[in-house]
Every structure is written in structure tokens, then in C-alpha cells.
Motif scaffolding. Structure first.
Motif, PDB file in Angstrom:
ATOM      1  N   ALA A  20      48.774  11.493  19.076  1.00 61.08           N
ATOM      2  CA  ALA A  20      49.072  11.349  17.651  1.00 61.08           C
ATOM      3  C   ALA A  20      47.805  11.231  16.817  1.00 61.08           C
ATOM      4  CB  ALA A  20      49.973  10.134  17.429  1.00 61.08           C
ATOM      5  N   SER A  21      46.789  10.572  17.356  1.00 59.98           N
ATOM      6  CA  SER A  21      45.542  10.416  16.606  1.00 59.98           C
ATOM      7  C   SER A  21      44.842  11.749  16.385  1.00 59.98           C
ATOM      8  CB  SER A  21      44.607   9.457  17.344  1.00 59.98           C
ATOM      9  OG  SER A  21      44.239   9.985  18.614  1.00 59.98           O
ATOM     10  N   ALA A  22      45.119  12.724  17.245  1.00 58.83           N
ATOM     11  CA  ALA A  22      44.475  14.033  17.097  1.00 58.83           C
ATOM     12  C   ALA A  22      45.040  14.827  15.929  1.00 58.83           C
ATOM     13  CB  ALA A  22      44.626  14.839  18.391  1.00 58.83           C
ATOM     14  N   VAL A  23      46.272  14.526  15.519  1.00 60.31           N
ATOM     15  CA  VAL A  23      46.912  15.314  14.455  1.00 60.31           C
ATOM     16  C   VAL A  23      47.281  14.468  13.247  1.00 60.31           C
ATOM     17  CG1 VAL A  23      47.830  16.985  16.111  1.00 60.31           C
ATOM     18  CG2 VAL A  23      49.201  14.994  15.497  1.00 60.31           C
ATOM     19  N   PRO A  39      36.299  27.901  24.214  1.00 54.79           N
ATOM     20  CA  PRO A  39      35.280  28.128  25.256  1.00 54.79           C
ATOM     21  C   PRO A  39      34.363  29.305  24.958  1.00 54.79           C
ATOM     22  CG  PRO A  39      37.411  27.696  26.253  1.00 54.79           C
ATOM     23  CD  PRO A  39      37.658  27.825  24.782  1.00 54.79           C
ATOM     24  N   THR A  40      34.831  30.251  24.152  1.00 58.25           N
ATOM     25  CA  THR A  40      34.006  31.404  23.811  1.00 58.25           C
ATOM     26  C   THR A  40      32.950  31.071  22.764  1.00 58.25           C
ATOM     27  OG1 THR A  40      35.633  32.068  22.150  1.00 58.25           O
ATOM     28  CG2 THR A  40      35.859  33.004  24.364  1.00 58.25           C
ATOM     29  N   LEU A  53      47.485  20.441  19.730  1.00 60.50           N
ATOM     30  CA  LEU A  53      47.937  19.751  20.941  1.00 60.50           C
ATOM     31  C   LEU A  53      47.846  20.653  22.164  1.00 60.50           C
ATOM     32  CD1 LEU A  53      51.050  17.847  19.509  1.00 60.50           C
ATOM     33  CD2 LEU A  53      48.805  16.904  20.068  1.00 60.50           C
ATOM     34  N   GLU A  54      48.186  21.927  22.017  1.00 62.27           N
ATOM     35  CA  GLU A  54      48.128  22.835  23.159  1.00 62.27           C
ATOM     36  C   GLU A  54      46.695  23.161  23.561  1.00 62.27           C
ATOM     37  OE1 GLU A  54      50.429  26.199  22.058  1.00 62.27           O
ATOM     38  OE2 GLU A  54      52.351  25.266  22.544  1.00 62.27           O
ATOM     39  N   ALA A  55      45.752  22.982  22.642  1.00 64.12           N
ATOM     40  CA  ALA A  55      44.355  23.266  22.962  1.00 64.12           C
ATOM     41  C   ALA A  55      43.691  22.140  23.740  1.00 64.12           C
ATOM     42  CB  ALA A  55      43.568  23.536  21.678  1.00 64.12           C
ATOM     43  N   MET A  65      53.888  16.730  29.494  1.00 64.36           N
ATOM     44  CA  MET A  65      55.325  16.797  29.229  1.00 64.36           C
ATOM     45  C   MET A  65      55.612  16.566  27.744  1.00 64.36           C
ATOM     46  SD  MET A  65      58.273  14.544  31.113  1.00 64.36           S
ATOM     47  CE  MET A  65      60.003  14.716  30.680  1.00 64.36           C
ATOM     48  N   MET A  66      54.894  15.636  27.122  1.00 64.98           N
ATOM     49  CA  MET A  66      55.064  15.401  25.680  1.00 64.98           C
ATOM     50  C   MET A  66      54.703  16.645  24.884  1.00 64.98           C
ATOM     51  SD  MET A  66      53.395  11.608  25.285  1.00 64.98           S
ATOM     52  CE  MET A  66      53.809  10.263  26.407  1.00 64.98           C
ATOM     53  N   VAL A  67      53.566  17.267  25.217  1.00 66.21           N
ATOM     54  CA  VAL A  67      53.144  18.465  24.506  1.00 66.21           C
ATOM     55  C   VAL A  67      54.137  19.599  24.730  1.00 66.21           C
ATOM     56  CG1 VAL A  67      51.316  20.189  24.316  1.00 66.21           C
ATOM     57  CG2 VAL A  67      50.728  17.778  24.579  1.00 66.21           C
TER      58      VAL A  67
END
Length: 710
Positions: A20-23, A39-40, A53-55, A65-67
Motif C-alpha cells: 500500500a505504501s508503494a501506491v 531492467p533495460t 504493483l506488478e513491477a 497472491m495479493m497482487v
């Protein structure tokens, strides 16, 4: 090697709060953007919660599982990723506070003699059972009895039409949360143009939205190196291929779809063709050439001007196409072929011995077919004539870099997923009063089901859906009711009874719930009409009149958000008390109004509920819901959260319209799906008994291995 560990609620809280803190900083119209580095070496600024979140490179399986739950919800509704994980973290924190109390907690009773781990596991099972009961009974009940009277209708007429002003207010609020204030106006206008150009008539919006969401990749193109303001809508379809042969043509252009090579094979598939001499080989080539020439001549005689192929054609076909004046586009994807077939209603042409001499009927007509240059690439631009409930158009997204066009395309696609949910009518409840005895019985049955299936960790924790047998004589078309005096009385009283139904009772998960996709006007029998008349006379008349008066104050002609027409259309602004929990087009003003409403009525229910477990669960969910408006108003000075909450609760206590602190509208059904999805995810997490981590040791390579072996 494997390691096993039991579920730790404290660990779940830490993982959810870290996500949650990331978003959290990107939530709301005043939220910022998240800087992502790939990574590129490419960097990207984004407000898309799912993308962020997916990154993340996550190790714990419960965090992944949450993501996964967030991604599943986002792919269905097109929005809500940030709100999902924030609400989930607050719920987990609230549940941990309950278990930490121990004394006086209804989830810690009758287990004093158990071991510590068994106590913790049993408490989590009880909480998950109560969450299931809440989702399948309490939430639907409150939506049907309390929140529904606050819903507004996005439709400006009885036939379900939505005005452009209303559409723009909904889309602007959506894009403001997805991409910020920079390009929300441009994208909302672009989305409105695309919507109204693609829909040929008002009753075809469901089919059009289904096609757009299924084939969005084929309905848009991206161009980098240009300003965002150059984005536009093009009539027709843009095929992501170039012409293999281009022969200009005027007027109506007949086109043909093929999925195999035009030139004939010497033998059928699986059969062996033996050539014993050079003369036989040359004779075979002559036969193939003459047959290919005959097929292309047959296409020319049938006035075929364009050949759309999913495979690469041979040089002999290209040669005769140039001679015959037939353009060829080859190597089209299967999705492009499927879109062309669905849009035009034709099937691919397969040349055989029987049909190469008869008239070709499976053709489509195009107003134009020409090359199109976008940036440094060449495409094929088709102007198809409409044959279904979809007028073909294509979106061109422009931006300085690929990351910008990718974000705008993703947000654009999500907006149409949101509109698809907005136009659905959902019946989640039968509208009956649920007493404490029924809740107690339901809770006992749910606990029994969990005890019987406690060993099945991967089972779906949702309760089974109860299907009600519905006889055909309980519903009649709206056409037959137009002459019914009861129906006329309801219309005169200003109540929308366009879709009164009694349908299946409860749902499992938002993806499994019964959804009424087509807005066919159906009404129950005379008894239900009498019930609706009684409800209107006793409760809704004063509420509707007060809300309409308040609407006049907030939606003045000078305001650019004018979601509803005045005068005669005012009777449609607030939906009446029907059997539908969420009618098609149900909206609320943005700014945390849905969360505040649900919080208010959940607290009211918790004060009256006599079931301790459900009382605690309702209170935890109600308190967690307030975390969303707290973040939305965290940086405002004039409208702080305390002021907004006080004004909202005062309006609810005096039965008045909620004040509008932010401009814009949002879908009620999407908000309901968000809450239901979070509860479903939380239930799945709490039913985990054991987490097994398998660690594979790295493979050892011997020193004497050669480079080829390595």
C-alpha cells in the motif's frame, strides 16, 4: 528442500502495508506519480497502481497472491488497484487489533484450552467465516436498503441514453485518477468521441463495448515522437500490416478474407505426391500456374479489389494479383481476422473446385482502402461499412516516448471496461429483511461447511449460490405494461420501474455473480407493483423530492458538470426502491462519497446487530473504508477530511443530499465490486493453513566441462 510455516497475520499486515505504501502517494486527483526503472534502463512515471504493483519483485507467496487479486479485479473493472491494496491493508490491521485484544473478542471464545498456534488458526477461520456471511448477506442488504436511495442515474432519458456532459464527467474523474490532471481533459474528450462514433444506435452499447474490450489491441495504434495533442480518432480500421500489392481503386471496394494460400497444392495434406521425371515436375508447375491464374481471374470477374490474407501468399499469387488489379494484405493476425469477420458478418473464402466458378457471396464492402503512414511505419487503412452494432473506428495515441502512449492506451482501455460495468444492472439481493436469527443460522451453516472442508486449502471460500426458481408468469414485457394503470401510476409518481425483477439471491465472487447484461425492460406482476407503490408512498417520496431540490442547488447551469437534464427529466435523477440493488447507470459523485455512505450505514447496522462476530466485522470494515477519503483529502485546506466527514454525516442524519466536494461521477457497481473483491481476497488469505516454500539448490557445474557443454 522445503520449509513449512503457518499463516502469520502480522506478516500479512506488513506485506499489505508495504504494498500500500508503494501506491498510496498516487491515490486521488492530488496524488503524485511513481518513478519506475526497468531492467533495460528505461524510466517511467506512472499513476497506474496495477503497473506499479506488478513491477515489484516480490518474494513472499502471500504478497504475490495479493497482487494477483489486485490484477484480477483491475482486469475486470479497469480501475481500483490502489484503493484495493490500501483497503486490504487497513482491514488486515483492524483484524490484527481484534486478535491482539483476546479478552472480550468474540473470535477468541471457547478456545482457551487449545495450543497457541491452534488458537490463532481457529480465530482466523472464524473471521473468514464471518467475512463470508458479511459479504453474502450484510453487504447486499445494506446496498439494497440504505445506499440505493442515494444513487443517481447517469441516463438522461427513459430509453437509457446518456448525455455527453454526463459521459465526460464520468470519464474525467476516471482519467484524473489514472493519469492525473495533465491530459485528463484530452483523453476524456477522445473517449467520448470514440464512444459516440462507434455506437450506431442507442441500444447497441453493450455489444459495442464488448467488441472494444475484446479487440482493443486491434483498435488502436501508437505513434511516438509527436505531442499528445495530436492523438485522434480515425474512421475505419487500421491494420498493422503493409500492402504486399497495392492497386488503387475508387468507389465501393469489395474485399475478400482468406486464411490459406490461393495457389493450389499438388496433393492434400498428409498424402505423398511422387514425381519420377523432370517432365512430370514441369507439368505439375504448369497445372499450378493455370489454376492460380483461373482463381485470380475468377476473383477479378467478381469485382474483388482487395484480398485480406492471414498467411503469406506465394509469388505466383502476387504476380497475377498485380495483373488483375487486386490489392493484397497478407500475414494478418488471427485477432484482426476475427475482428473483420465479426464487424462485417462474413466468413473466410476457401477456394475449391466447386466454388471457383460460382458467384462469391462472402464479401465485404469498404468505402476506401489506402496506405497510411504513422510515424515511420506504414499501415493499411480500411473504411468499412457498418453491418452490426459497431461502427468501426480506430484510436491513434501520440506521445513523446513509448511509455506515455502505453499509459494512455492502458487508461483508455480501462475506461471502456469501467463503462461496461456501469451499464450493467445487477440483482444481488431479494430485498427481504434479514433478522438476527437468519444471520445466526447462516453463520452456523457456514462454520459447519468450513469444518467439513478445513483440509481443502485451495477451495473457493465463497458460499454456494442459492438459486430461486422463477416462473415465467412473474414477468411481463414493458410493452404490455404501458396500458396497465398500475404501471402508469408509477410513472406519474416519478419512479423508475424500468427493470423490476426478482432474480437469484446471493453471489460468490464478483466474477461469478449473476449480471443482467442486456437492459430489457421487465417488470414483476401486480403484487410487486403494489409493493413498489406502497414503498414510494411511505418512504421514497420525501427523499426523492429533497434530493431533487438539492440537485438543483449543486448542479446549476453554470457548472460544467451537468449530469442530468432539468424539468421533466428530474424524476429520473434518483432511482426508486426496486428489487434491483444496482440499476444500470447508477453513479455517485466522486470524493469518497461511496466509502462514507457505506461507513455510516455499517456503523448503524453494527449498533443494532445482536451477533457479536458480525458486529465486530462490520465495525472493522466501516473503519477501514474511511482510509480512502482520509487520503483523498489529506492535502486540502478548505475541505479537510474532518470537515467533509462532518458535513456528510450531518446531511445523512437530516435526510439531505450529500455535498459535492469534487467534480465528477463514478460507477456504483465498480465500487461495490471493489469492496466485494477485497473481502474475497481477504477470505482467501485467512483460509491458508500452511505455507510451504521449496528451495532448489543451485546446480553445480564441474570444472572440466567444455564450453560446448556449458
Amino acid at each position: 528442500m522445503a520449509s513449512a510455516a503457518s499463516l502469520d497475520l502480522g506478516r500479512l499486515v506488513q506485506e499489505a502495508e508495504a504494498l500500500a505504501s508503494a501506491v498510496r502517494g498516487a491515490l486521488g486527483p492530488r496524488g503524485g506519480q511513481v518513478l519506475m526503472t526497468r531492467p533495460t534502463g528505461e524510466t517511467l512515471l506512472t499513476r497506474d497502481g496495477r503497473r506499479v504493483l506488478e513491477a515489484l519483485n516480490l518474494g513472499p507467496p502471500t504478497a504475490r497472491m495479493m497482487v494477483a487479486c489486485v490484477s484480477s479485479h483491475h482486469s475486470m473493472t479497469g480501475d481500483g488497484a490502489k484503493t484495493f491494496i490500501i483497503l486490504l491493508s487497513k482491514l488486515l490491521r483492524g483484524l490484527q487489533a481484534i486478535l491482539d485484544k483476546r479478552e472480550g473478542s468474540p473470535f477468541c471464545e471457547d478456545i482457551q484450552r487449545r495450543e497457541r498456534d491452534q488458537k490463532h488458526c481457529h480465530s482466523l477461520k472464524q473471521i473468514s467465516q464471518s467475512l463470508m456471511t458479511f459479504q453474502t448477506h450484510i453487504l447486499d442488504h445494506i446496498m439494497a436498503q440504505d445506499l440505493r436511495k442515494h444513487f443517481l442515474s447517469a441516463f438522461s432519458s427513459w430509453e437509457g441514453e446518456i448525455s455527453r456532459d454526463t459521459m465526460e464527467s464520468i470519464l474525467e474523474a476516471y482519467f484524473c485518477g489514472r493519469i492525473g490532471n495533465s491530459h485528463q481533459k484530452l483523453l476524456s474528450q477522445l473517449s467520448c468521441d470514440f464512444y459516440y462514433r462507434c455506437i450506431p444506435f442507442k441500444n447497441g452499447k453493450n455489444e459495442m463495448l464488448d467488441l472494444v474490450n475484446e479487440y482493443f489491441l486491434e483498435l488502436h495504434s501508437a505513434v511516438t515522437g509527436l505531442p499528445v495533442s495530436n492523438s485522434r480518432i480515425l474512421e475505419g480500421l487500421v491494420l498493422h500490416r503493409d500492402f504486399a500489392v497495392y492497386c488503387p481503386a475508387d468507389g465501393d471496394i469489395r474485399m475478400l478474407i482468406v486464411t490459406e494460400s490461393i495457389d493450389s497444392a499438388l496433393s492434400a495434406s498428409g498424402l505423398e505426391f511422387v514425381v519420377n521425371a523432370e517432365v512430370q515436375y514441369q507439368a505439375s508447375q504448369v497445372w499450378i500456374t493455370k489454376r492460380t491464374e483461373a482463381i485470380m481471374k475468377h476473383l477479378q470477374n467478381n469485382n474483388i479489389k482487395v484480398l485480406l490474407s492471414s498467411v503469406k501468399q506465394q509469388e505466383i499469387v502476387i504476380y497475377y494479383a498485380k495483373i488483375s488489379g487486386i490489392s493484397i494484405v497478407e500475414c494478418l493476425s488471427s485477432e484482426e481476422i476475427s475482428l473483420l469477420c465479426k464487424t462485417t458478418g462474413i466468413s473466410p473464402f476457401i477456394p475449391t473446385q466447386d466454388n471457383i466458378r460460382s458467384e462469391i457471396a462472402e464479401t465485404m464492402i469498404a468505402k476506401f482502402c489506402r496506405p497510411l503512414v504513422l510515424g515511420s511505419k506504414r499501415y493499411v487503412h480500411l473504411g468499412l461499412t457498418r453491418t452490426c452494432a459497431f461502427e468501426p473506428h480506430c484510436v491513434i495515441f501520440c506521445g513523446p516516448v513509448h511509455g506515455v502512449t502505453e499509459q494512455h492506451a492502458s487508461a483508455f482501455h480501462g475506461a471502456f471496461k469501467m463503462l461496461q460495468q456501469l451499464f450493467k444492472a445487477v440483482d444481488l439481493s431479494d430485498g427481504c429483511e434479514i433478522n438476527d436469527q437468519q444471520l445466526k443460522t447462516s453463520l452456523a451453516e457456514t462454520e459447519k461447511q468450513f469444518i467439513d472442508s478445513s483440509s481443502l486449502v485451495d477451495e473457493n471460500p465463497s458460499c454456494n449460490q442459492t438459486d430461486l426458481q422463477k416462473s415465467s408468469d412473474l414477468a411481463m414485457p414493458i410493452v404490455e405494461l404501458e396500458s396497465d394503470f398500475m404501471f402508469s401510476a408509477l410513472i406519474d409518481r416519478g419512479s423508475s420501474v424500468r427493470e423490476l425483477q426478482k432474480l437469484p439471491l446471493k453471489c460468490k465472487h464478483p466474477s461469478e455473480m449473476w449480471v443482467k447484461n442486456k437492459s430489457e425492460p421487465v417488470v414483476n406482476n401486480h403484487r410487486i407493483c403494489n409493493d413498489a407503490m406502497t414503498a414510494i408512498e411511505t418512504t421514497s417520496t420525501s427523499v426523492v423530492s429533497k434530493q431533487l431540490n438539492a440537485a438543483k442547488e449543486y448542479w446549476k447551469p453554470g457548472n460544467h458538470i451537468v449530469p442530468f437534464k432539468y424539468e421533466k427529466s428530474y424524476k429520473h435523477t434518483v432511482q426508486s426502491y426496486t428489487n434491483l440493488v444496482i440499476q444500470a447507470g447508477s453513479v455517485l459523485s466522486v470524493g469518497g462519497n461511496f466509502e462514507i455512505l457505506l461507513h455510516y450505514y455499517l456503523h448503524s447496522y453494527a449498533k443494532q446487530c445482536q451477533q457479536p462476530k458480525l458486529t465486530v466485522i462490520s465495525t472493522v470494515i466501516a473503519d477501514a473504508l474511511l482510509s480512502i477519503p482520509k487520503i483523498l483529502y489529506r492535502t486540502t485546506k478548505e475541505n479537510s477530511f474532518t470537515q467533509v466527514y462532518f458535513k456528510a454525516t450531518s446531511a445523512l442524519q437530516t435526510n439531505q443530499q450529500l455535498p459535492m466536494h469534487q467534480q465528477g461521477l463514478e460507477s456504483v457497481y465498480c465500487k461495490y465490486q471493489l469492496v466485494a473483491s477485497v473481502l474475497h481476497c481477504l477470505t482467501k488469505l485467512l483460509t491458508i493453513d500452511l505455507i510451504i516454500g521449496i528451495k532448489r539448490p543451485p546446480q553445480k557445474t564441474e570444472v572440466n566441462d567444455s564450453e560446448e557443454d556449458l
